[in-house]
Design a protein around this motif. Structure first.
Motif, short mmCIF file in Angstrom:
data_model
loop_
_atom_site.label_atom_id
_atom_site.label_comp_id
_atom_site.label_asym_id
_atom_site.label_seq_id
_atom_site.Cartn_x
_atom_site.Cartn_y
_atom_site.Cartn_z
N PRO A 20 45.16 27.18 25.80
CA PRO A 20 45.24 28.28 25.30
C PRO A 20 46.48 28.77 24.82
CG PRO A 20 44.06 28.57 27.27
CD PRO A 20 44.53 27.27 26.99
N ALA A 21 47.66 28.36 25.65
CA ALA A 21 48.99 28.70 25.12
C ALA A 21 49.10 28.00 23.65
CB ALA A 21 50.02 27.99 26.01
N ALA A 27 47.82 30.41 16.29
CA ALA A 27 47.42 31.48 15.69
C ALA A 27 48.41 32.47 15.59
CB ALA A 27 46.20 32.14 16.45
N GLY A 28 49.70 32.29 15.76
CA GLY A 28 50.65 33.20 15.54
C GLY A 28 50.81 34.34 16.59
N ILE A 29 50.28 34.15 17.83
CA ILE A 29 50.25 35.13 18.96
C ILE A 29 51.24 34.80 19.91
CG2 ILE A 29 48.77 36.11 20.81
CD1 ILE A 29 46.46 35.44 18.84
N VAL A 97 42.23 43.39 25.54
CA VAL A 97 41.61 42.26 25.90
C VAL A 97 41.80 41.83 27.44
CG1 VAL A 97 41.33 39.92 25.29
CG2 VAL A 97 41.52 41.53 23.49
N VAL A 98 40.94 41.54 28.09
CA VAL A 98 41.19 41.14 29.51
C VAL A 98 40.28 39.97 29.50
CG1 VAL A 98 40.75 41.60 31.97
CG2 VAL A 98 41.41 43.36 30.35
N ALA A 99 40.99 38.70 29.85
CA ALA A 99 40.48 37.40 29.79
C ALA A 99 40.95 36.42 31.26
CB ALA A 99 40.64 36.66 28.59
N ILE A 166 41.32 35.10 20.83
CA ILE A 166 42.10 35.13 19.61
C ILE A 166 41.09 35.95 18.69
CG2 ILE A 166 42.52 34.07 17.36
CD1 ILE A 166 43.51 31.51 19.32
N GLU A 167 39.62 35.74 18.63
CA GLU A 167 38.67 36.63 18.02
C GLU A 167 38.87 38.08 18.44
OE1 GLU A 167 35.77 37.81 15.34
OE2 GLU A 167 36.93 35.72 15.48
N ALA A 168 38.71 38.18 19.77
CA ALA A 168 38.73 39.62 20.33
C ALA A 168 40.03 40.30 20.05
CB ALA A 168 38.63 39.36 21.89
#
Length: 174
Positions: A20-21, A27-29, A97-99, A166-168
């Motif tokens: 995920p990192a 994705a530029g997050i 968002v909580v994941a 990322i979508e959320a």
């Protein structure tokens, strides 16, 4: 966009952090990493991550979401962490968002945000018991999205989990 990633100070699942990192970076997050015991954090497969931020000093107002990494350390150090539960609850209440992946979705159950919702978790006797006690509808698939709550069942789901996060985030109002 900025996320808070949370790992246990030891025995976090390496791929559930690394995959995920990398996806978030691509994705530029932006993201910060917090842990229960700042310092050199050691993954189950030997990855080390230097973390200076504690869960306690993490300000939910600075983030668009939280991603909690699983692994054996999650059950040992993150499940009982009341500061993490409060952080999750605040972010959920603020519509962020909580994941959580692998064993970490139990933190969401203990935070009281999964009651009556669908979620998945790495199946163990204790994780299934926690889900049952907290009224979670266990769904035995790799990734479950229920509104802005995203859960995944383990390292093989890490890439799909990251994509759903990322979508959320992209669908959240600024």
């Amino acid at each position: 966009m900025k996320l808070l990633m949370v790992i246990a100070h030891e025995k976090f699942r390496d791929e559930e952090y690394l995959v995920p990192a990398q996806a978030f970076t691509e994705a530029g997050i932006a993201f910060d990493v917090a842990t229960d015991k700042p310092g050199s954090c050691m993954g189950m497969l030997g990855e080390t991550v230097e973390v200076s931020q504690s869960i306690k000093e993490s300000d939910p107002a600075l983030y668009d979401g939280i991603v909690i990494v699983g692994g054996a350390g999650s059950a040992e150090y993150l499940w009982p962490n009341t500061e993490l539960r409060a952080l999750v609850r605040t972010m959920y209440d603020d519509g962020k968002v909580v994941a959580a992946i692998c064993l970490a979705p139990v933190v969401l159950a203990y935070a009281g945000i999964l009651e009556g919702r669908q979620a998945t978790v790495f199946k163990t006797r204790l994780s299934e018991k926690a889900f049952a006690e907290k009224g979670v509808t266990f769904t035995d698939i790799p990734v479950v999205v229920d509104d802005l709550i995203i859960t995944a069942n383990g390292p093989l789901a890490a890439a799909a989990f990251a994509e759903e996060v990322i979508e959320a985030l992209s669908s959240c109002p600024e």
